[in-house]
Design an enzyme around this catalytic site. Structure first.
Site: not given
Ligand SMILES: NC(=O)c1ccc[n+]([C@@H]2O[C@H](COP(=O)([O-])OP(=O)(O)OC[C@H]3O[C@@H](n4cnc5c(N)ncnc54)[C@H](O)[C@@H]3O)[C@@H](O)[C@H]2O)c1
Length: 456
Positions: A272
């Protein structure tokens, strides 16, 4: 008490899976959706699909109240609120892509076409300012044939969580950020958070664009603060008898500054901070505003690895092996994205310097990223046995165990120990090797071990 709305969560990754567990643990009926069938199957077996503190326990406790599927249409049909938490990867220009989000919104829109009752759609993933009111809203309205804010609700509500403490952070946020299409939708989401959060957090409700800007502004402010502390640390290293912890402890007492994330150490990393900072600068440039502060933060942060590499090379005996302790970007996670330990290993290996690495959780991920360019150790002790210079990069709790006895039994050739977080007892260790704490000037030693050893 009013009955809880049924919830669907699209994207069961590092953030989505803990959110599913939190909602289910608080009594909500939750349907999770992911495009990865194995992730769906793992959740349906009640097993945590990602490494996260407390996730397995929460999933076990909440069993029976959640299920997962690959079918977005069915999940939306069976719920009243849908959270979307799919990746929004960074593009080469620093802005965030909607390539995973828009197909999800398209299918959600198709499901809404068939629904009569009011449904709330919440975008949780980080997006660029402007995205919710344009591409996301248009995709939903076109696919559903309905109007946002009238026939169904749309909110942009990102989370401020840190990996390793996602569950605690999600249940106890400083505040809730809600960008809303209309008051009814904002009320509905605020009510959901009031039920699911433990600490009755204040809600900041606003338009989409203000919420989108707030999300990346928060992280850019924090990266600036971390970088300021790191700049102080680099100054202390060149200023005899100074100690960054002494200075930041005093700085942090000023309530205008505050002590969180004010530990001078090494660069920030993770999924992030770096990219939100870069996106903030990209947006500023795009709209013709000055981006210099965010750009300077990014430049300073990127140079931290070459500074650390130079320090290690200056301390390394001929043919010496470098031991790197910590490859995850922070303790209590296996995530290695932009992690300083990983970047350091790459930097040293790129100069043909032999490196041995260890991490309590991130070794498998590191193996995929570093291949055969470094050696891997299964224990902390193995690194101590093999290395000449040891660098403690990630402030994992278990590295605090390094003491004179452990060195005497395991470290035949370690001559230098570089402690990026000043976690160890430098006065004691200094008797048997050269102890190099970052952020401390030469001269009269001013060791002051941190109790936290972390920026949180
Ligand atoms: N990880 C962090 O620390 C954090 C913190 C704040 C915000 N975010 C934001 O949250 C969002 C997700 O981050 P994350 O770390 O959970 O990602 P991640 O990659 O760990 O998980 C995302 C999941 O979404 C699934 N996916 C992708 N396309 C899809 C679709 N069309 N339909 C259903 N599932 C789908 C993937 O298979 C995966 O399991 C990002 O925008 C990130 O910037 C993450």
């Amino acid at each position: 008490m009013e009955s809880l709305p049924d919830v669907s969560i699209i994207g069961l990754g590092k953030l989505g899976a803990p959110m599913l567990a939190c909602f289910a643990a608080k009594g909500f009926k939750v349907t999770g959706v992911d495009v990865m069938p194995e992730r769906v199957e793992t959740i349906n077996r009640g097993v945590a699909p990602v490494y996260e503190t407390g996730l397995q326990e929460l999933l076990t406790a909440a069993q029976g109240r959640y299920r997962a599927t690959t079918d977005i249409i069915a999940a939306v049909a069976q719920s009243s609120v849908t959270f979307v938490i799919v990746p929004t990867p960074s593009l080469p220009d620093g802005t965030f892509s909607l390539e995973y989000s828009l197909p999800a919104f398209e299918t959600i829109g198709q499901a809404l076409r068939e629904k009569d009752d009011f449904h709330l759609v919440v975008m949780t993933s980080t997006v660029m300012p402007g995205a919710t009111d344009s591409a996301i809203k248009t995709t939903l309205e076109t696919a559903s044939g309905k109007r946002v804010g009238v026939d169904f609700g749309l909110c942009y509500s990102p989370e401020f969580i840190a990996l390793g403490s996602v569950i605690d952070d999600f249940l106890n946020p400083d505040f809730i950020l809600i960008g809303e299409s209309d008051a009814r939708s904002g009320d509905m989401l605020a009510q959901i958070y009031a039920t699911v959060c433990d600490n009755n957090p204040p809600a900041q409700r606003m338009s989409f664009v203000n919420a989108e800007l707030t999300k990346i502004a928060v992280n850019t402010f924090i990266t600036t603060k971390i970088t300021f502390a790191n700049m102080l640390a680099r100054m202390c290293e060149n200023l005899p008898e100074s100690n960054v912890d002494v200075v930041t402890a005093a700085l942090g007492m000023d309530t205008r500054i505050g002590s969180k994330y004010l530990t001078g150490a090494i660069g920030y990393g993770g999924p992030c901070f770096p990219r939100d900072n870069v996106a903030f600068a990209a947006l500023a440039r795009e709209i013709g505003s000055p981006a210099t502060l965010a750009e300077a933060t990014d430049q300073f942060n990127r140079l931290e690895i070459s500074r650390l590499t130079d320090l290690i090379k200056a301390k390394r005996p001929d043919n010496g092996v470098i031991g790197i302790l910590g490859l995850s970007y922070k303790p209590n996670t296996d995530v290695i994205e932009e992690a300083q330990g990983l970047l350091l290993a790459k930097s040293l290996a790129g100069e043909a310097i032999p490196v041995i690495v260890y991490d309590p959780a991130a070794l498998d991920n590191a193996r995929r990223a570093l291949g055969t360019s470094v050696q891997y150790a299964d224990t902390l002790e193995t690194v101590l046995q093999a290395a000449d210079v040891v660098v403690v990069v990630t402030a994992w709790e278990q590295f605090k165990r390094i003491d004179l006895e452990m060195l005497a039994h395991n470290a035949p050739s370690v001559s230098v120990l570089i402690d990026c977080w000043r976690m160890l007892d430098g006065e004691a260790l200094g008797a048997v090797l050269e102890y190099v704490p970052l952020g401390v000037g030469a001269g009269k030693p001013q060791f002051q071990s941190l109790t936290e050893g972390s920026r949180l």
